[in-house]
Design an enzyme around this catalytic site. Structure first.
Site, PDB file in Angstrom:
ATOM      1  CG  ASN A 101      53.263  41.146  99.259  1.00 25.91           C
ATOM      2  OD1 ASN A 101      52.104  40.834  99.492  1.00 25.91           O
ATOM      3  ND2 ASN A 101      54.169  40.269  98.822  1.00 25.91           N
TER       4      ASN A 101
ATOM      5  CG  ASP B 186      59.645  39.974  92.768  1.00 25.03           C
ATOM      6  OD1 ASP B 186      59.221  38.952  92.203  1.00 25.03           O
ATOM      7  OD2 ASP B 186      59.036  41.055  92.806  1.00 25.03           O
TER       8      ASP B 186
ATOM      9  CE  LYS C 149      64.686  43.142 118.370  1.00 25.32           C
ATOM     10  NZ  LYS C 149      64.100  43.782 119.536  1.00 25.32           N
TER      11      LYS C 149
HETATM   12  O1  PMT Z   1      45.490  39.504  97.899  1.00 22.60           O
HETATM   13  P1  PMT Z   1      44.704  40.761  97.574  1.00 22.60           P
HETATM   14  O2  PMT Z   1      44.810  41.796  98.672  1.00 22.60           O
HETATM   15  O3  PMT Z   1      43.282  40.466  97.203  1.00 22.60           O
HETATM   16  O4  PMT Z   1      45.377  41.446  96.290  1.00 22.60           O
HETATM   17  C1  PMT Z   1      45.377  40.801  95.073  1.00 22.60           C
HETATM   18  C2  PMT Z   1      46.742  40.890  94.396  1.00 22.60           C
HETATM   19  C3  PMT Z   1      46.971  42.336  93.969  1.00 22.60           C
HETATM   20  C4  PMT Z   1      47.859  40.427  95.307  1.00 22.60           C
HETATM   21  C5  PMT Z   1      46.740  39.884  93.200  1.00 22.60           C
HETATM   22  O5  PMT Z   1      45.619  40.045  92.482  1.00 22.60           O
HETATM   23  C6  PMT Z   1      47.969  40.029  92.326  1.00 22.60           C
HETATM   24  O6  PMT Z   1      48.112  40.874  91.499  1.00 22.60           O
HETATM   25  N1  PMT Z   1      48.917  39.078  92.542  1.00 22.60           N
HETATM   26  C7  PMT Z   1      50.200  39.088  91.906  1.00 22.60           C
HETATM   27  C8  PMT Z   1      51.069  40.114  92.549  1.00 22.60           C
HETATM   28  C9  PMT Z   1      52.477  40.015  92.042  1.00 22.60           C
HETATM   29  O7  PMT Z   1      53.316  39.516  92.703  1.00 22.60           O
HETATM   30  O8  PMT Z   1      52.635  40.450  90.815  1.00 22.60           O
HETATM   31  P2  PMT Z   1      54.054  40.380  90.053  1.00 22.60           P
HETATM   32  O9  PMT Z   1      53.837  41.211  88.877  1.00 22.60           O
HETATM   33  O10 PMT Z   1      55.167  40.713  90.979  1.00 22.60           O
HETATM   34  O11 PMT Z   1      54.195  38.844  89.672  1.00 22.60           O
HETATM   35  C10 PMT Z   1      53.733  38.324  88.424  1.00 22.60           C
HETATM   36  C11 PMT Z   1      53.293  36.896  88.579  1.00 22.60           C
HETATM   37  O12 PMT Z   1      54.416  36.073  88.899  1.00 22.60           O
HETATM   38  C12 PMT Z   1      52.261  36.634  89.652  1.00 22.60           C
HETATM   39  O13 PMT Z   1      51.347  35.685  89.156  1.00 22.60           O
HETATM   40  C13 PMT Z   1      53.073  36.067  90.802  1.00 22.60           C
HETATM   41  O14 PMT Z   1      52.296  35.154  91.577  1.00 22.60           O
HETATM   42  C14 PMT Z   1      54.178  35.328  90.061  1.00 22.60           C
HETATM   43  N2  PMT Z   1      55.451  35.230  90.788  1.00 22.60           N
HETATM   44  C15 PMT Z   1      56.174  36.344  91.100  1.00 22.60           C
HETATM   45  C16 PMT Z   1      57.394  36.202  91.722  1.00 22.60           C
HETATM   46  C17 PMT Z   1      57.877  34.913  92.024  1.00 22.60           C
HETATM   47  N3  PMT Z   1      59.031  34.752  92.640  1.00 22.60           N
HETATM   48  N4  PMT Z   1      57.142  33.846  91.711  1.00 22.60           N
HETATM   49  C18 PMT Z   1      55.952  33.971  91.099  1.00 22.60           C
HETATM   50  O15 PMT Z   1      55.291  32.978  90.818  1.00 22.60           O
END
Ligand code: PMT
Length: 413
Positions: free
Chosen positions: A223, A292, A302
């Site tokens: 991402n 995810d 490859k």
């Molecule tokens: O890095 P930058 O360019 O500065 O951008 C910042 C950001 C947008 C990446 C950051 O601020 C942000 O929002 N990070 C979380 C992005 C994300 O994955 O959001 P989510 O809604 O998919 O996940 C929710 C939470 O679960 C997050 O805290 C994530 O770290 C956590 N997660 C998600 C999936 C997973 N398998 N394990 C996790 O711990």
């Protein structure tokens, strides 16, 4: 042209120690640049350094007596190693030879500069320069390690052609970079002194950046996370007195100095690193954009493009944030992020509840001026206690402070 813009700076007093190496002449340029940046510099030299550059050069440029031997009859100050060492904001050694590193590491004080090192309570920065074999020698490595443990800051030597005509690591860092690192260190110390240390005693474990899930040796799923948000939190937390450990995935920004950094690639690796470090943490912040899903099978060769369609089977990655929350030890504050394009607040509230978090930072990633990659961000900080802080568009640095304010508020509740 070199331009250092550090805003309002105090007039730093720097003790510049010059040692006997071919790079000693570069200490003259370092002195000039420090003076141009507004610093007051006093110079001390080892006896060997005077074989490369005359004390008169430094005397003419500083208008100060240059101390080589404090027992010398013409030394105006009979206890110079004490007076010199007590009146500086930083002791900077350029170039630092293998010999001076060995003496500093072992507390040998057999001349003015080594006595000054022992007598000084100011921070010490050293810019080594030596032949590659000397830099890589186990004895030098031991001394460097010991000095790092003693708090000495290294301005790392770089790779290049050395005076002995060999190419390797051991060349003095560029003078401009030396001065930049010195000023940046002093400036960050100045801001630490001015900032309330309300995170002292806290240990923040922060995940940063995106993970990469490999499909084959060439391709991966990832991402746009740049790491800017996570690093901004780390920097602010450090300034406010916290210890910080970073688990860093794929980023374009550079991690801040002065903290433990563990680099990982995949969600699985990030999960393992978090679990290994979690016990030491008092606050966990999941700022990483963790993939995810990950390919069920990674192809070791490859994948050939011999059909119009390609199906890749994906499996869910471990939810690190949820696992942290489930395993939480007493006193651990758990902070998650939510990157959303619509219904930002609503979806974030659901995640706050579902993952049993103390705080969630909801990012609005619907426009390019905030969220991924941008220097700015906007959104909400929502607490399990029903608190709601709306964050209008602002720099990630400012938003980081607001997130930390909320952590401090929760801690003091
Ligand atoms: O890095 P930058 O360019 O500065 O951008 C910042 C950001 C947008 C990446 C950051 O601020 C942000 O929002 N990070 C979380 C992005 C994300 O994955 O959001 P989510 O809604 O998919 O996940 C929710 C939470 O679960 C997050 O805290 C994530 O770290 C956590 N997660 C998600 C999936 C997973 N398998 N394990 C996790 O711990």
């Amino acid at each position: 042209m070199l331009f250092f813009d550090f805003g309002v700076m105090k007039e730093w007093k720097i003790g510049l120690g010059v040692c006997g190496g071919i790079a000693a002449y570069k200490a003259v340029e370092v002195l000039r640049l420090l003076q141009k940046a507004g610093c007051f510099v006093q110079v001390a030299m080892t006896k060997e350094a005077t074989k490369f550059v005359k004390p008169l050069t430094f005397r003419a440029l500083t208008n100060q007596y240059v101390i080589v031997d404090d027992y010398s009859a013409d030394n105006p100050d009979p206890i110079a190693h004490v007076n010199f060492s007590q009146n500086i904001d930083l002791l900077l050694i350029v170039p630092a030879t293998a010999n001076i590193l060995a003496k500093f590491a072992n507390g040998i004080a057999d001349d003015f500069l080594t006595s000054t090192y022992l007598a000084s309570t100011a921070p010490v920065m050293v810019a080594p320069a030596m032949n590659t074999a000397m830099w890589n020698h186990p004895a030098t490595k031991r001394n460097v390690q010991r000095l790092r443990e003693d708090g000495v800051i290294f301005i790392e030597p770089v790779e290049g052609e050395l005076a002995c005509k060999t190419v390797g690591t051991g060349k003095l860092e560029d003078v401009e970079n030396i001065v930049r690192q010195v000023l940046s260190f002093l400036e960050s110390r100045q801001s630490v002194e001015a900032v309330e240390q309300d995170l002292e005693g806290e240990h923040l474990l922060i995940t940063v950046g995106g993970t990469r899930e490999e499909i084959d040796p060439v391709r991966y799923i990832s991402n746009h996370s740049s790491g800017k948000m996570g690093f901004a939190i780390a920097r602010a937390a450090r300034r406010r007195g916290a210890e910080v450990t970073l688990i860093v995935g794929n980023v374009i920004a550079s991690p801040p100095e002065g903290m433990k950094v563990i680099n990982v690639v995949s969600a699985e690796q990030m999960y393992q690193a978090v679990m290994d470090e979690l016990k030491k943490a008092t606050v966990y912040i999941g700022a990483a954009a963790v993939a995810d899903y990950s390919p069920v099978n990674r192809s070791s060769s490859k994948i050939k493009k011999n059909s119009d369609r390609l199906t890749i089977e994906l499996k869910k990655t471990p939810d690190i944030l949820k696992a942290v929350s489930l395993k939480r030890h007493d006193g651990l504050v758990v902070v998650g992020f939510a990157a959303e394009t619509d219904n930002v607040e609503e979806y974030a509230k659901e995640k706050l509840k579902e993952k049993n978090l103390d705080l969630i930072v909801a990012n609005d990633i619907s426009s390019s001026e905030s969220g991924f990659g941008s220097d700015k961000n906007r959104g909400f900080i929502l607490g399990r206690d029903g608190s709601r802080v709306e964050v209008p568009l602002m720099s990630k640095e400012e938003m980081a402070e607001k997130i930390l304010d909320e952590i401090v508020r929760l801690r003091n509740k």
